[in-house]
Scaffold this motif. Structure first.
Motif, short mmCIF file in Angstrom:
data_model
loop_
_atom_site.label_atom_id
_atom_site.label_comp_id
_atom_site.label_asym_id
_atom_site.label_seq_id
_atom_site.Cartn_x
_atom_site.Cartn_y
_atom_site.Cartn_z
N GLY A 157 0.77 -1.34 0.41
CA GLY A 157 -0.13 0.00 0.16
C GLY A 157 1.37 1.00 -0.02
N PHE A 158 2.52 1.24 0.11
CA PHE A 158 3.31 2.05 0.85
C PHE A 158 3.06 2.88 -0.63
CE2 PHE A 158 3.07 1.09 4.54
CZ PHE A 158 3.02 2.27 5.21
N ILE A 159 3.58 1.64 -2.35
CA ILE A 159 3.68 1.97 -3.47
C ILE A 159 3.39 2.90 -3.89
CG2 ILE A 159 4.44 1.15 -5.56
CD1 ILE A 159 4.28 -1.37 -4.16
N PRO A 160 3.30 4.40 -4.11
CA PRO A 160 2.42 5.23 -4.90
C PRO A 160 1.85 4.84 -6.34
CG PRO A 160 4.62 6.07 -4.60
CD PRO A 160 4.56 4.50 -4.19
N VAL A 161 0.29 5.37 -6.37
CA VAL A 161 -0.49 4.69 -7.23
C VAL A 161 -0.66 3.32 -7.47
CG1 VAL A 161 -0.33 4.54 -9.67
CG2 VAL A 161 0.43 6.89 -8.90
N LEU A 162 0.11 2.37 -7.51
CA LEU A 162 -0.39 0.79 -7.35
C LEU A 162 -0.82 0.39 -6.33
CD1 LEU A 162 0.20 -1.52 -8.40
CD2 LEU A 162 2.14 -2.23 -7.92
N GLY A 163 -0.45 1.17 -5.29
CA GLY A 163 -0.94 0.79 -3.00
C GLY A 163 -2.54 1.62 -3.76
N GLN A 164 -2.90 2.88 -4.07
CA GLN A 164 -4.42 2.94 -4.57
C GLN A 164 -5.13 2.39 -5.56
OE1 GLN A 164 -1.48 5.41 -3.90
NE2 GLN A 164 -1.26 4.42 -2.34
N THR A 165 -4.47 1.80 -5.79
CA THR A 165 -5.88 1.26 -7.29
C THR A 165 -5.36 -0.70 -7.31
OG1 THR A 165 -3.72 1.68 -8.50
CG2 THR A 165 -4.96 3.18 -8.75
N VAL A 166 -4.69 -0.59 -7.65
CA VAL A 166 -4.66 -2.60 -7.66
C VAL A 166 -4.27 -3.28 -6.66
CG1 VAL A 166 -2.38 -3.92 -8.87
CG2 VAL A 166 -2.75 -2.24 -9.80
N VAL A 167 -3.65 -2.64 -5.25
CA VAL A 167 -3.78 -3.85 -4.16
C VAL A 167 -5.37 -3.65 -3.48
CG1 VAL A 167 -2.36 -3.77 -1.49
CG2 VAL A 167 -1.51 -2.68 -3.98
N PRO A 168 -5.72 -2.15 -3.00
CA PRO A 168 -7.45 -2.47 -3.49
C PRO A 168 -7.96 -4.26 -3.90
CG PRO A 168 -7.28 -0.12 -3.13
CD PRO A 168 -6.18 -1.16 -4.19
#
Length: 318
Positions: A157-168
Protein backbone atom coordinates in the motif's frame (compact mmCIF):
# COMPACT_ATOMS: atom_id res chain seq x y z
CA UNK A 1 -18.86 -23.74 -17.18
CA UNK A 2 -18.06 -22.57 -13.65
CA UNK A 3 -17.41 -18.84 -13.90
CA UNK A 4 -18.03 -15.69 -11.86
CA UNK A 5 -21.73 -15.76 -12.69
CA UNK A 6 -22.04 -19.33 -11.42
CA UNK A 7 -20.54 -18.39 -8.06
CA UNK A 8 -22.75 -15.34 -7.70
CA UNK A 9 -25.73 -17.50 -8.68
CA UNK A 10 -25.10 -19.78 -5.70
CA UNK A 11 -24.91 -16.76 -3.41
CA UNK A 12 -28.29 -15.60 -4.71
CA UNK A 13 -29.78 -19.11 -4.45
CA UNK A 14 -28.70 -19.29 -0.82
CA UNK A 15 -30.43 -16.02 -0.02
CA UNK A 16 -33.59 -17.24 -1.72
CA UNK A 17 -33.45 -20.51 0.21
CA UNK A 18 -33.39 -18.84 3.63
CA UNK A 19 -36.00 -16.32 2.51
CA UNK A 20 -38.37 -19.21 1.80
CA UNK A 21 -37.47 -20.84 5.16
CA UNK A 22 -38.02 -17.98 7.59
CA UNK A 23 -37.31 -20.09 10.66
CA UNK A 24 -33.73 -20.74 9.56
CA UNK A 25 -33.20 -17.09 8.73
CA UNK A 26 -34.07 -16.12 12.29
CA UNK A 27 -31.80 -18.81 13.76
CA UNK A 28 -28.91 -17.79 11.52
CA UNK A 29 -29.08 -14.15 12.57
CA UNK A 30 -28.22 -14.82 16.22
CA UNK A 31 -24.45 -15.58 15.84
CA UNK A 32 -23.99 -12.67 13.42
CA UNK A 33 -25.54 -10.18 15.83
CA UNK A 34 -23.24 -11.31 18.64
CA UNK A 35 -20.15 -11.02 16.42
CA UNK A 36 -21.26 -7.63 15.09
CA UNK A 37 -21.42 -6.16 18.59
CA UNK A 38 -17.92 -7.46 19.40
CA UNK A 39 -16.39 -6.17 16.17
CA UNK A 40 -18.13 -2.80 16.36
CA UNK A 41 -16.61 -2.26 19.81
CA UNK A 42 -13.14 -3.30 18.57
CA UNK A 43 -13.22 -1.03 15.49
CA UNK A 44 -14.50 1.90 17.54
CA UNK A 45 -11.61 1.48 19.96
CA UNK A 46 -9.17 1.30 17.03
CA UNK A 47 -10.56 4.49 15.48
CA UNK A 48 -10.31 6.39 18.77
CA UNK A 49 -6.80 5.23 19.60
CA UNK A 50 -5.22 5.03 16.14
CA UNK A 51 -3.63 8.52 16.34
CA UNK A 52 -1.92 7.79 19.66
CA UNK A 53 -0.79 4.39 18.45
CA UNK A 54 0.79 5.82 15.29
CA UNK A 55 2.48 8.61 17.28
CA UNK A 56 3.95 6.04 19.67
CA UNK A 57 5.15 3.85 16.79
CA UNK A 58 6.88 6.75 14.89
CA UNK A 59 8.98 8.70 17.44
CA UNK A 60 11.52 9.51 14.72
CA UNK A 61 9.00 11.89 13.13
CA UNK A 62 8.55 14.07 16.23
CA UNK A 63 11.03 16.67 14.93
CA UNK A 64 9.51 16.91 11.46
CA UNK A 65 8.03 20.20 10.43
CA UNK A 66 4.39 20.75 9.62
CA UNK A 67 2.61 19.69 7.41
CA UNK A 68 4.86 16.69 6.69
CA UNK A 69 4.44 15.08 10.10
CA UNK A 70 0.66 15.43 9.91
CA UNK A 71 0.51 14.03 6.39
CA UNK A 72 2.80 11.14 7.25
CA UNK A 73 1.02 10.12 10.44
CA UNK A 74 -2.39 10.74 8.93
CA UNK A 75 -1.55 8.41 6.05
CA UNK A 76 -0.38 5.71 8.49
CA UNK A 77 -3.54 6.16 10.54
CA UNK A 78 -5.70 5.58 7.48
CA UNK A 79 -3.67 2.51 6.54
CA UNK A 80 -3.91 1.14 10.07
CA UNK A 81 -7.68 1.50 10.15
CA UNK A 82 -7.92 0.01 6.66
CA UNK A 83 -5.84 -2.95 7.84
CA UNK A 84 -8.10 -3.36 10.86
CA UNK A 85 -11.17 -3.24 8.63
CA UNK A 86 -9.58 -5.75 6.24
CA UNK A 87 -8.91 -8.16 9.09
CA UNK A 88 -12.41 -7.59 10.47
CA UNK A 89 -13.98 -8.53 7.14
CA UNK A 90 -11.82 -11.64 6.80
CA UNK A 91 -12.20 -12.84 10.38
CA UNK A 92 -15.86 -11.85 10.80
CA UNK A 93 -17.01 -14.99 9.04
CA UNK A 94 -14.60 -17.24 10.95
CA UNK A 95 -15.61 -15.83 14.34
CA UNK A 96 -19.31 -15.91 13.44
CA UNK A 97 -19.04 -19.52 12.28
CA UNK A 98 -17.17 -20.43 15.45
CA UNK A 99 -19.81 -18.80 17.68
CA UNK A 100 -22.69 -20.15 15.63
CA UNK A 101 -21.27 -23.59 14.80
CA UNK A 102 -24.33 -25.52 16.01
CA UNK A 103 -26.71 -23.06 14.27
CA UNK A 104 -24.97 -23.06 10.90
CA UNK A 105 -24.30 -26.80 11.06
CA UNK A 106 -28.03 -27.43 11.35
CA UNK A 107 -28.76 -24.91 8.60
CA UNK A 108 -26.28 -26.50 6.19
CA UNK A 109 -27.61 -29.96 7.00
CA UNK A 110 -31.16 -28.84 6.27
CA UNK A 111 -30.10 -27.44 2.89
CA UNK A 112 -28.47 -30.79 2.05
CA UNK A 113 -31.64 -32.65 2.98
CA UNK A 114 -33.82 -30.36 0.88
CA UNK A 115 -31.58 -30.88 -2.19
CA UNK A 116 -30.91 -34.60 -1.78
CA UNK A 117 -33.21 -36.99 -3.71
CA UNK A 118 -33.52 -39.28 -0.67
CA UNK A 119 -33.81 -36.46 1.87
CA UNK A 120 -30.59 -37.30 3.71
CA UNK A 121 -27.47 -35.28 4.51
CA UNK A 122 -23.82 -36.28 4.99
CA UNK A 123 -22.77 -36.59 8.63
CA UNK A 124 -19.28 -36.47 10.09
CA UNK A 125 -20.16 -38.79 12.95
CA UNK A 126 -17.96 -36.74 15.32
CA UNK A 127 -19.01 -35.44 18.75
CA UNK A 128 -19.91 -31.75 18.99
CA UNK A 129 -16.80 -30.83 21.00
CA UNK A 130 -14.61 -32.55 18.43
CA UNK A 131 -16.30 -30.63 15.62
CA UNK A 132 -15.81 -27.34 17.50
CA UNK A 133 -12.13 -28.14 18.00
CA UNK A 134 -11.63 -28.93 14.31
CA UNK A 135 -13.48 -25.76 13.31
CA UNK A 136 -11.36 -23.60 15.65
CA UNK A 137 -8.13 -25.24 14.49
CA UNK A 138 -8.95 -24.82 10.80
CA UNK A 139 -10.08 -21.22 11.35
CA UNK A 140 -6.76 -20.47 13.03
CA UNK A 141 -4.87 -21.89 10.07
CA UNK A 142 -6.85 -19.75 7.66
CA UNK A 143 -6.38 -16.71 9.92
CA UNK A 144 -2.60 -17.14 9.77
CA UNK A 145 -2.73 -17.25 5.98
CA UNK A 146 -4.96 -14.17 5.94
CA UNK A 147 -2.59 -12.28 8.24
CA UNK A 148 0.33 -13.01 5.93
CA UNK A 149 -1.66 -11.61 3.01
CA UNK A 150 -2.70 -8.61 5.10
CA UNK A 151 0.89 -7.76 5.99
CA UNK A 152 1.96 -8.11 2.36
CA UNK A 153 -0.88 -5.90 1.09
CA UNK A 154 -0.21 -3.38 3.85
CA UNK A 155 3.40 -3.09 2.70
CA UNK A 156 2.38 -2.80 -0.95
CA UNK A 157 0.00 0.00 0.00
CA UNK A 158 2.97 2.36 0.37
CA UNK A 159 3.75 2.10 -3.36
CA UNK A 160 2.42 5.24 -5.09
CA UNK A 161 -0.52 4.76 -7.46
CA UNK A 162 -0.19 0.95 -7.32
CA UNK A 163 -1.04 0.95 -3.63
CA UNK A 164 -4.21 2.95 -4.21
CA UNK A 165 -5.48 1.10 -7.32
CA UNK A 166 -4.22 -2.45 -7.82
CA UNK A 167 -3.66 -3.40 -4.18
CA UNK A 168 -7.30 -2.83 -3.10
CA UNK A 169 -8.50 -5.01 -5.98
CA UNK A 170 -6.12 -7.79 -4.92
CA UNK A 171 -7.27 -7.32 -1.34
CA UNK A 172 -10.91 -7.89 -2.22
CA UNK A 173 -9.94 -10.95 -4.27
CA UNK A 174 -8.04 -12.42 -1.31
CA UNK A 175 -10.87 -11.54 1.07
CA UNK A 176 -13.48 -13.12 -1.18
CA UNK A 177 -11.47 -16.32 -1.51
CA UNK A 178 -11.04 -16.75 2.24
CA UNK A 179 -14.69 -15.90 2.87
CA UNK A 180 -15.74 -18.62 0.43
CA UNK A 181 -13.38 -21.07 2.14
CA UNK A 182 -14.77 -20.33 5.59
CA UNK A 183 -18.36 -20.68 4.45
CA UNK A 184 -17.87 -23.88 2.44
CA UNK A 185 -15.98 -25.42 5.35
CA UNK A 186 -19.29 -25.86 7.21
CA UNK A 187 -20.53 -28.37 4.63
CA UNK A 188 -17.09 -29.81 3.82
CA UNK A 189 -16.26 -30.63 7.44
CA UNK A 190 -19.38 -32.79 7.63
CA UNK A 191 -17.97 -34.64 4.61
CA UNK A 192 -14.59 -35.13 6.35
CA UNK A 193 -12.74 -32.92 3.86
CA UNK A 194 -9.53 -31.45 5.33
CA UNK A 195 -8.40 -27.83 4.95
CA UNK A 196 -5.76 -28.62 2.33
CA UNK A 197 -8.31 -30.45 0.20
CA UNK A 198 -10.76 -27.56 0.68
CA UNK A 199 -8.21 -25.01 -0.54
CA UNK A 200 -7.20 -27.21 -3.48
CA UNK A 201 -10.85 -27.61 -4.50
CA UNK A 202 -11.46 -23.86 -4.40
CA UNK A 203 -8.22 -23.04 -6.24
CA UNK A 204 -9.27 -25.41 -9.02
CA UNK A 205 -12.48 -23.34 -9.35
CA UNK A 206 -11.14 -19.83 -8.68
CA UNK A 207 -13.59 -17.98 -10.89
CA UNK A 208 -16.62 -19.52 -9.23
CA UNK A 209 -15.04 -18.98 -5.80
CA UNK A 210 -14.44 -15.30 -6.51
CA UNK A 211 -17.91 -14.91 -7.96
CA UNK A 212 -19.28 -16.18 -4.66
CA UNK A 213 -16.89 -14.51 -2.21
CA UNK A 214 -16.01 -11.10 -3.68
CA UNK A 215 -19.60 -9.74 -3.81
CA UNK A 216 -20.03 -10.97 -0.25
CA UNK A 217 -16.83 -9.20 0.83
CA UNK A 218 -18.00 -5.96 -0.77
CA UNK A 219 -21.39 -6.20 0.93
CA UNK A 220 -19.69 -6.78 4.29
CA UNK A 221 -18.33 -3.20 4.12
CA UNK A 222 -21.89 -1.93 4.59
CA UNK A 223 -22.85 -1.92 8.29
CA UNK A 224 -25.28 -4.63 9.43
CA UNK A 225 -25.46 -6.18 5.94
CA UNK A 226 -23.11 -9.02 6.88
CA UNK A 227 -25.41 -10.11 9.69
CA UNK A 228 -28.42 -10.52 7.40
CA UNK A 229 -26.45 -12.16 4.58
CA UNK A 230 -24.69 -14.78 6.70
CA UNK A 231 -27.52 -17.37 6.84
CA UNK A 232 -28.03 -17.17 3.07
CA UNK A 233 -24.27 -17.28 2.53
CA UNK A 234 -24.04 -20.55 4.49
CA UNK A 235 -26.94 -21.99 2.48
CA UNK A 236 -25.38 -20.86 -0.83
CA UNK A 237 -22.01 -22.27 0.15
CA UNK A 238 -23.64 -25.64 0.84
CA UNK A 239 -25.25 -25.60 -2.60
CA UNK A 240 -21.89 -24.76 -4.15
CA UNK A 241 -20.21 -27.63 -2.30
CA UNK A 242 -22.78 -30.02 -3.71
CA UNK A 243 -21.89 -28.78 -7.19
CA UNK A 244 -18.14 -29.03 -6.66
CA UNK A 245 -18.47 -32.61 -5.40
CA UNK A 246 -20.92 -33.61 -8.14
CA UNK A 247 -23.75 -34.32 -5.71
CA UNK A 248 -26.25 -32.30 -7.74
CA UNK A 249 -25.98 -34.69 -10.71
CA UNK A 250 -28.85 -37.16 -11.09
CA UNK A 251 -28.00 -40.88 -11.14
CA UNK A 252 -28.26 -42.59 -14.53
CA UNK A 253 -31.75 -43.75 -15.42
CA UNK A 254 -32.33 -47.50 -15.25
CA UNK A 255 -34.33 -48.92 -18.20
CA UNK A 256 -37.85 -50.02 -17.37
CA UNK A 257 -39.08 -53.56 -17.99
CA UNK A 258 -41.47 -52.35 -20.68
CA UNK A 259 -38.80 -50.52 -22.66
CA UNK A 260 -39.04 -51.72 -26.32
CA UNK A 261 -35.27 -51.39 -26.65
CA UNK A 262 -34.86 -54.33 -24.29
CA UNK A 263 -36.45 -56.72 -26.79
CA UNK A 264 -35.12 -58.08 -30.03
CA UNK A 265 -37.17 -58.88 -33.11
CA UNK A 266 -39.88 -61.43 -32.47
CA UNK A 267 -40.48 -60.27 -28.91
CA UNK A 268 -37.47 -62.10 -27.49
CA UNK A 269 -35.37 -60.36 -24.83
CA UNK A 270 -32.24 -58.78 -26.22
CA UNK A 271 -28.98 -60.23 -25.00
CA UNK A 272 -26.76 -58.08 -22.78
CA UNK A 273 -23.71 -56.56 -24.37
CA UNK A 274 -21.04 -59.16 -25.01
CA UNK A 275 -23.42 -62.19 -24.75
CA UNK A 276 -25.05 -64.26 -27.47
CA UNK A 277 -28.70 -63.62 -28.27
CA UNK A 278 -31.12 -66.53 -27.74
CA UNK A 279 -32.10 -68.66 -30.70
CA UNK A 280 -35.52 -69.03 -32.30
CA UNK A 281 -38.49 -69.42 -29.99
CA UNK A 282 -36.45 -68.64 -26.91
CA UNK A 283 -34.10 -71.65 -27.29
CA UNK A 284 -30.47 -70.80 -26.56
CA UNK A 285 -28.21 -71.24 -29.52
CA UNK A 286 -25.45 -73.62 -28.48
CA UNK A 287 -21.95 -72.72 -29.57
CA UNK A 288 -20.52 -74.98 -32.26
CA UNK A 289 -17.51 -77.16 -31.44
CA UNK A 290 -14.19 -75.99 -32.69
CA UNK A 291 -13.90 -76.57 -36.42
CA UNK A 292 -17.53 -77.69 -36.84
CA UNK A 293 -20.22 -75.62 -38.61
CA UNK A 294 -22.84 -74.04 -36.41
CA UNK A 295 -26.09 -75.98 -36.22
CA UNK A 296 -29.09 -74.21 -37.78
CA UNK A 297 -32.00 -73.09 -35.62
CA UNK A 298 -34.91 -75.56 -35.41
CA UNK A 299 -37.52 -75.41 -38.16
CA UNK A 300 -40.75 -73.58 -37.52
CA UNK A 301 -43.67 -76.02 -36.99
CA UNK A 302 -46.30 -76.52 -39.67
CA UNK A 303 -49.90 -75.60 -39.19
CA UNK A 304 -51.82 -77.53 -36.51
CA UNK A 305 -48.58 -78.40 -34.80
CA UNK A 306 -47.39 -80.94 -37.44
CA UNK A 307 -43.66 -80.99 -38.20
CA UNK A 308 -42.61 -80.02 -41.69
CA UNK A 309 -41.64 -83.04 -43.83
CA UNK A 310 -38.40 -82.89 -45.77
CA UNK A 311 -38.85 -82.22 -49.49
CA UNK A 312 -38.29 -85.23 -51.76
CA UNK A 313 -36.62 -84.79 -55.10
CA UNK A 314 -36.51 -81.74 -57.26
CA UNK A 315 -39.93 -80.15 -57.55
CA UNK A 316 -38.89 -78.31 -60.71
CA UNK A 317 -37.74 -81.41 -62.55
CA UNK A 318 -39.95 -82.57 -65.44
Amino acid sequence: MRDLGTGFGYLAKGQRWVASHGRWLGIGLIPGLITLVLYAAALTGLALGADDLIAWATPFADDWSSPWIDLFRGFLTVLLFALGLFLAVITFTAVTLLIGQPFYESLSEQVDKSESPDGTAPESGLPLLRELWISARDSLRILVRALLWAVLLFALGFIPVLGQTVVPVIGFGVTGFFLAQELTSVALQRRRVEVREQLAMLRANRMMTWGFGVPLALSFLIPFVAVFLMPGAVAGATLMVRDLRGENQLPPQQPQSGDPSLYAAGGQPAAPYGQQAPGAYGQPQAPAPHGQPMQPAPQAPEAYGQPRQPMQGNPYAK
